[in-house]
Design a protein around this motif. Structure first.
Motif, PDB file in Angstrom:
ATOM      1  N   PHE A  59       0.828  -1.215   0.000  1.00 23.72           N
ATOM      2  CA  PHE A  59       0.000   0.000   0.000  1.00 23.72           C
ATOM      3  C   PHE A  59       0.860   1.263   0.000  1.00 23.72           C
ATOM      4  N   GLY A  60       1.812   1.312   0.909  1.00 24.48           N
ATOM      5  CA  GLY A  60       2.701   2.459   0.956  1.00 24.48           C
ATOM      6  C   GLY A  60       3.997   2.071   1.633  1.00 24.48           C
ATOM      7  N   SER A  61       5.108   2.198   0.908  1.00 27.51           N
ATOM      8  CA  SER A  61       6.405   1.904   1.517  1.00 27.51           C
ATOM      9  C   SER A  61       7.449   2.780   0.837  1.00 27.51           C
ATOM     10  N   VAL A  62       8.694   2.633   1.260  1.00 25.71           N
ATOM     11  CA  VAL A  62       9.766   3.461   0.722  1.00 25.71           C
ATOM     12  C   VAL A  62      10.725   2.565  -0.034  1.00 25.71           C
ATOM     13  N   ASP A  63      11.115   2.943  -1.265  1.00 28.25           N
ATOM     14  CA  ASP A  63      12.056   2.098  -2.012  1.00 28.25           C
ATOM     15  C   ASP A  63      13.497   2.443  -1.627  1.00 28.25           C
ATOM     16  N   ALA A  64      14.460   1.768  -2.272  1.00 27.82           N
ATOM     17  CA  ALA A  64      15.862   1.919  -1.878  1.00 27.82           C
ATOM     18  C   ALA A  64      16.349   3.360  -2.006  1.00 27.82           C
ATOM     19  N   THR A  65      15.731   4.142  -2.913  1.00 26.74           N
ATOM     20  CA  THR A  65      16.199   5.516  -3.095  1.00 26.74           C
ATOM     21  C   THR A  65      15.476   6.492  -2.170  1.00 26.74           C
ATOM     22  N   GLY A  66      14.630   5.972  -1.287  1.00 25.46           N
ATOM     23  CA  GLY A  66      13.939   6.850  -0.348  1.00 25.46           C
ATOM     24  C   GLY A  66      12.637   7.402  -0.881  1.00 25.46           C
ATOM     25  N   LYS A  67      12.223   6.916  -2.072  1.00 25.47           N
ATOM     26  CA  LYS A  67      10.986   7.415  -2.673  1.00 25.47           C
ATOM     27  C   LYS A  67       9.789   6.600  -2.187  1.00 25.47           C
ATOM     28  N   SER A  68       8.651   7.277  -1.992  1.00 24.85           N
ATOM     29  CA  SER A  68       7.442   6.563  -1.595  1.00 24.85           C
ATOM     30  C   SER A  68       6.882   5.804  -2.782  1.00 24.85           C
ATOM     31  N   VAL A  69       6.543   4.525  -2.560  1.00 22.17           N
ATOM     32  CA  VAL A  69       5.926   3.728  -3.622  1.00 22.17           C
ATOM     33  C   VAL A  69       4.783   2.911  -3.046  1.00 22.17           C
ATOM     34  N   GLY A  70       3.843   2.532  -3.894  1.00 25.39           N
ATOM     35  CA  GLY A  70       2.754   1.684  -3.441  1.00 25.39           C
ATOM     36  C   GLY A  70       1.447   2.058  -4.095  1.00 25.39           C
ATOM     37  N   MET A  71       0.444   1.226  -3.858  1.00 21.77           N
ATOM     38  CA  MET A  71      -0.857   1.440  -4.453  1.00 21.77           C
ATOM     39  C   MET A  71      -1.447   2.776  -4.018  1.00 21.77           C
ATOM     40  N   GLU A  72      -1.319   3.096  -2.751  1.00 23.89           N
ATOM     41  CA  GLU A  72      -1.902   4.342  -2.259  1.00 23.89           C
ATOM     42  C   GLU A  72      -1.149   5.567  -2.778  1.00 23.89           C
ATOM     43  N   ILE A  73       0.132   5.405  -3.032  1.00 26.56           N
ATOM     44  CA  ILE A  73       0.898   6.525  -3.578  1.00 26.56           C
ATOM     45  C   ILE A  73       0.433   6.800  -5.019  1.00 26.56           C
ATOM     46  N   GLU A  74       0.118   5.724  -5.770  1.00 26.79           N
ATOM     47  CA  GLU A  74      -0.418   5.924  -7.128  1.00 26.79           C
ATOM     48  C   GLU A  74      -1.753   6.650  -7.085  1.00 26.79           C
ATOM     49  N   LEU A  75      -2.584   6.296  -6.093  1.00 29.21           N
ATOM     50  CA  LEU A  75      -3.871   6.988  -5.958  1.00 29.21           C
ATOM     51  C   LEU A  75      -3.649   8.466  -5.621  1.00 29.21           C
ATOM     52  N   ALA A  76      -2.705   8.723  -4.726  1.00 25.59           N
ATOM     53  CA  ALA A  76      -2.397  10.104  -4.351  1.00 25.59           C
ATOM     54  C   ALA A  76      -1.936  10.895  -5.569  1.00 25.59           C
ATOM     55  N   GLN A  77      -1.112  10.216  -6.413  1.00 26.56           N
ATOM     56  CA  GLN A  77      -0.629  10.871  -7.637  1.00 26.56           C
ATOM     57  C   GLN A  77      -1.792  11.234  -8.552  1.00 26.56           C
ATOM     58  N   LYS A  78      -2.783  10.339  -8.628  1.00 25.64           N
ATOM     59  CA  LYS A  78      -3.943  10.621  -9.477  1.00 25.64           C
ATOM     60  C   LYS A  78      -4.724  11.819  -8.934  1.00 25.64           C
ATOM     61  N   LEU A  79      -4.837  11.905  -7.611  1.00 29.30           N
ATOM     62  CA  LEU A  79      -5.520  13.064  -7.018  1.00 29.30           C
ATOM     63  C   LEU A  79      -4.778  14.354  -7.363  1.00 29.30           C
ATOM     64  N   ALA A  80      -3.457  14.315  -7.247  1.00 22.49           N
ATOM     65  CA  ALA A  80      -2.649  15.504  -7.537  1.00 22.49           C
ATOM     66  C   ALA A  80      -2.766  15.877  -9.016  1.00 22.49           C
ATOM     67  N   ASP A  81      -2.705  14.866  -9.896  1.00 18.85           N
ATOM     68  CA  ASP A  81      -2.810  15.134 -11.340  1.00 18.85           C
ATOM     69  C   ASP A  81      -4.138  15.797 -11.668  1.00 18.85           C
ATOM     70  N   GLY A  82      -5.219  15.291 -11.043  1.00 14.54           N
ATOM     71  CA  GLY A  82      -6.541  15.859 -11.299  1.00 14.54           C
ATOM     72  C   GLY A  82      -6.630  17.314 -10.880  1.00 14.54           C
ATOM     73  N   LEU A  83      -5.885  17.674  -9.840  1.00 11.36           N
ATOM     74  CA  LEU A  83      -5.889  19.062  -9.371  1.00 11.36           C
ATOM     75  C   LEU A  83      -4.884  19.904 -10.143  1.00 11.36           C
ATOM     76  N   GLY A  84      -4.036  19.235 -10.905  1.00 12.19           N
ATOM     77  CA  GLY A  84      -2.998  19.951 -11.650  1.00 12.19           C
ATOM     78  C   GLY A  84      -1.908  20.514 -10.765  1.00 12.19           C
ATOM     79  N   VAL A  85      -1.629  19.819  -9.656  1.00  7.82           N
ATOM     80  CA  VAL A  85      -0.561  20.277  -8.765  1.00  7.82           C
ATOM     81  C   VAL A  85       0.431  19.146  -8.529  1.00  7.82           C
ATOM     82  N   ARG A  86       1.548  19.504  -7.896  1.00  6.33           N
ATOM     83  CA  ARG A  86       2.601  18.546  -7.609  1.00  6.33           C
ATOM     84  C   ARG A  86       2.228  17.736  -6.368  1.00  6.33           C
ATOM     85  N   LEU A  87       2.626  16.463  -6.351  1.00  6.33           N
ATOM     86  CA  LEU A  87       2.342  15.622  -5.185  1.00  6.33           C
ATOM     87  C   LEU A  87       3.526  15.623  -4.224  1.00  6.33           C
TER      88      LEU A  87
END
Lengths: 546, 207
Positions: A59-87
């Protein structure tokens, strides 16, 4: 005729009035949502801050480079894209996520949070729910447990702040050892401090597929299924932000976004998402969606999820507590909720036991250390002095971590011995404050030796040192009773742990925190009074022998 | 050898965390000393009500655990504060930690400064001057106590040690914790050695 005309005119007027009334309504229905301050701030900043999990793959974890990854992060990205802002993602824990939202630290909370009645009173849950999950237990491979009744009475490791802790512990009579984060809980499970790890079913299913967890299994039937919701601040109820996110989630159900993400992230297909897809893509005879917002902006009743999980119990000794709650507005759940009353009471007992044993330990170590330094050989003096200094000059929290997780892990791996968190806490608290007391006694013994070179430190002439050493000892003991709260970091179920668990369930932060301040004020005063009493007893005893 | 290399690679990061501990402790001492000194001076007031309320406040701050105040401030204070329109002061976790840790030096100063001033008036200047080394002792205790701010998410030395262990391997746990303890110990030991000399100097000097 005139009569008729007049009537007609009247009718027309009425029609006009009612039309205007309706047109007003239509205007209102056009925008039943009020302006959202959060949404305006998001647009002004050009970024949306979403609170996500950092330790719960997939759902949400951190990869080796310190970046957030997971299903919920993809959903968050979609919310940000819809608003036209950065996540911007911010890591939250089960324990602090709702406080982060309340404080305005994050705009949106998308962190595996179940939709419960208690949580709806402290935050705004977005409908529809975006996922639903049940609870299970991660067990060692050898375990024969097939049903929840098989683990009755056992101790499980759990995370502070999860909604299912209370109902599971109540229903299946299970002891829970609460940890602050996944790492600590996992380490505790590996060192066999508990029989299993209580957690979200799908996360555990995912975990056992990882090579490092191949020795663990998930065999119980998943239970306590609960829908998950995206949350926004309590003050944002009925705003454009609520509508925007709700519409997005509805869209995700209709176009199978959630179902495809679920399989992308290796989760087993849930019945909830299939049903939600059917429900939200249902159309009426005119080809319009059934689940659309009405003029007030609400979803139709048949599309809403009314069955929230609630951990509130209807029975119990409620009288006084409910009276306090209703007349004074104080949600003092430790009075009207028997489960909370029990954990608070036992929390107080643990704190008392922790203080009592550590005070004895610290005084004993202090006396022993001072005596050895005064009489021992050069080498033993140097060694004891070094350890006493090390004890009082390193944080007790680190001492607990080192012994509990560090040495505890080693001991389990080599000798199959598990350390109890309570004993580790007593040890660290005695060691730290014992170090302080060694030097208090030493200093005043040296002062004595100036006037009387034959002075020896023995139990009988200990009281004669009090004149100088008392302040140092009292300070150390006062410090110790307060420091017992640190034991909450290694899952000792003392008062602070109990308080945090109750707040996580009930959301009554102010009341519980004020109560905790009050209780500790009383406890510190109690131990100081005990110390004075003991000092007087010793003084009198020594006067009697002299 | 491999362990040493790993520790060495992370040392700057850990030292940065330790610097945060010292910053938090110093700010806590500053806040606590100013407020505590105010209380100590108020205690000389002739009014009974002032004296009683000062004693009550002092004993409150001496008896309540720092960790509880820390949780209190971390959960109940907002993250920013707008006293007047247009002026927004961010209340960072580090600031909240300093504020919470100020409770103990506040109690210390209120209690001991009062005694020191009385001693000075009585002419016992040596006893009065001992306030200074005792104050530095309180600073060391505050530095050690600042480690608990990791429990509310401040990335000081203990928090960063846990991050390092998570980022590398659990096998480095004991070395990393020992290194962190070593840093605390080295700092406190050197300061308190200087302190002991300072004490002796005060007691020998003619003031």
């Amino acid at each position: 005729m005139t009569q008729l005309r007049r009537n007609r005119l009247f009718g027309a007027l009425l029609a006009l009035i009612s039309l205007c009334f309706e047109c007003n309504l239509v205007l209102a229905a056009d925008s039943p949502f009020i302006k959202s301050p959060t949404l305006e701030a998001i647009r002004a900043r050009g970024e949306v801050v979403v609170g996500v999990k950092t330790d719960l793959a997939p759902f949400g974890s951190v990869d080796a480079t310190g970046k957030s990854v997971g299903m919920e992060i993809e959903l968050a990205q979609k919310l940000a894209d819809g608003l036209g802002v950065r996540l911007v993602t911010k890591g939250v824990s089960a324990e602090n996520r709702f406080q982060r939202l309340e404080q305005g630290n994050i705009d949106i909370l998308l962190a595996t949070a179940a939709d419960t009645k208690e949580r709806r009173s402290i935050a705004t849950a977005i409908e529809p729910n975006y996922y639903a999950e049940s609870v299970n237990v991660l067990l060692p491979r050898g375990s024969k447990a097939k049903d929840w009744s098989d683990i009755r009475g056992q101790t499980l490791c759990a995370l502070q702040g999860a909604y299912f802790n209370k109902p599971i512990s109540q229903r299946h009579i299970i002891e829970l050892q609460m940890y602050r984060n996944m790492r600590d809980a996992e380490l505790a499970l590996r060192d066999q401090r508990c029989a299993g790890f209580l957690y979200t079913h799908s996360a555990l299913q995912y975990l056992v597929k990882q090579p490092e967890w191949s020795d663990y299994i998930v065999t119980l039937p998943p239970t306590l299924k609960a829908p998950w919701a995206i949350y926004i601040n309590r003050a944002e109820k009925g705003t454009e932000l609520e509508r925007y996110i709700g519409d997005m989630v509805a869209q995700w159900h209709r176009d199978r976004t959630l179902i495809s993400l679920e399989s992308t992230w290796g989760l087993q297909p849930t019945q909830f998402l299939q049903e939600a897809h059917t429900l939200w893509s249902q159309k009426d005879a005119h080809g319009r969606y059934v689940c659309v917002r009405d003029s007030k902006g609400h979803w139709p009743v048949e599309c809403r999820n009314q069955a929230f999980i609630t951990s509130e119990q209807a029975s119990g000794i409620k009288g006084l507590g409910l009276w306090v709650k209703e007349t004074l507005g104080l949600p003092l759940s430790i009075i009207y909720d028997p489960f909370d009353a029990q954990r608070y009471f036992f929390g107080a007992l643990w704190t008392l036991a922790l203080s009592a044993l550590s005070i004895l330990g610290a005084l004993g170590l202090g006396y022993w250390g001072a005596k050895r330094i005064l009489t021992g050989s050069v080498v033993s003096v140097a060694v004891i002095k070094f350890f006493a200094n090390f004890a009082r000059m390193t944080p007790p929290l680190l001492q607990m971590y080192l012994v509990f997780f560090g040495l505890g892990g080693l001991m389990h791996a080599s000798f199959n011995i598990t350390l109890s968190p309570f004993l580790v806490a007593v040890l660290a608290l005695s060691f730290y404050h014992g170090g302080m007391i060694v030097f208090s006694l030493l200093e005043s013994a040296k002062l004595k030796q100036k006037s009387n070179p034959d002075f020896q430190l023995t139990l009988t002439n200990l009281p004669s040192l009090f004149e100088h050493a008392a302040i140092g000892i009292r300070t150390a003991i006062n410090n110790l009773t307060k420091a017992t709260t640190i034991a909450s970091a290694i899952a000792v179920p003392e008062l602070l742990t109990a308080t945090i668990a109750i707040i996580a369930d009930q959301g009554n932060v102010d009341t519980m925190m004020n109560l905790l301040l009050f209780v500790f004020y009383i406890l510190s005063a109690f131990w100081l009074a005990m110390l004075f009493w003991a000092e007087r007893r010793l003084m009198r005893a020594s006067q009697a022998t002299n | 050898m491999e362990t040493l290399q790993t520790l060495f690679a992370w040392l700057p990061y850990l030292l940065g965390g330790f610097l945060k501990n010292i910053t938090i402790a110093l700010s806590a001492m500053a806040i606590g000393t100013v407020l505590g000194a105010t209380l100590a001076l108020l205690k000389f007031s002739k009014k009974k009500t002032v004296q009683v309320s000062v004693s009550a406040t002092t004993s409150f701050f001496r008896n309540v655990p720092t960790l509880v105040i820390l949780f209190y401030l971390a959960t109940l204070l907002p993250n920013q504060w707008t006293p007047i329109e247009g002026l927004t002061i961010p209340l960072t976790p580090t600031f909240k930690a300093s504020l919470a840790l100020a409770s103990s030096p506040l109690g210390f100063t209120a209690w001991n400064l009062y005694a020191a001033i009385e001693n000075w008036r009585k002419g016992d200047h040596h006893a009065a001057m001992l306030f200074i080394p005792n104050w530095i002792g309180a600073f060391l205790v505050t530095t050690l106590a600042s480690s608990v701010s990791s429990l509310v998410g401040v990335d000081e030395l203990v928090g960063r040690s846990n991050s390092v262990i998570n980022a590398t391997d659990p096998k480095y746990m004991i070395p990393v914790y020992l290194l962190a303890m070593g840093l605390f110990f080295a700092f406190c030991f050197s300061v308190s050695s200087l302190l002991a000399q300072f004490r002796r100097w005060i007691l020998r000097s003619r003031i």
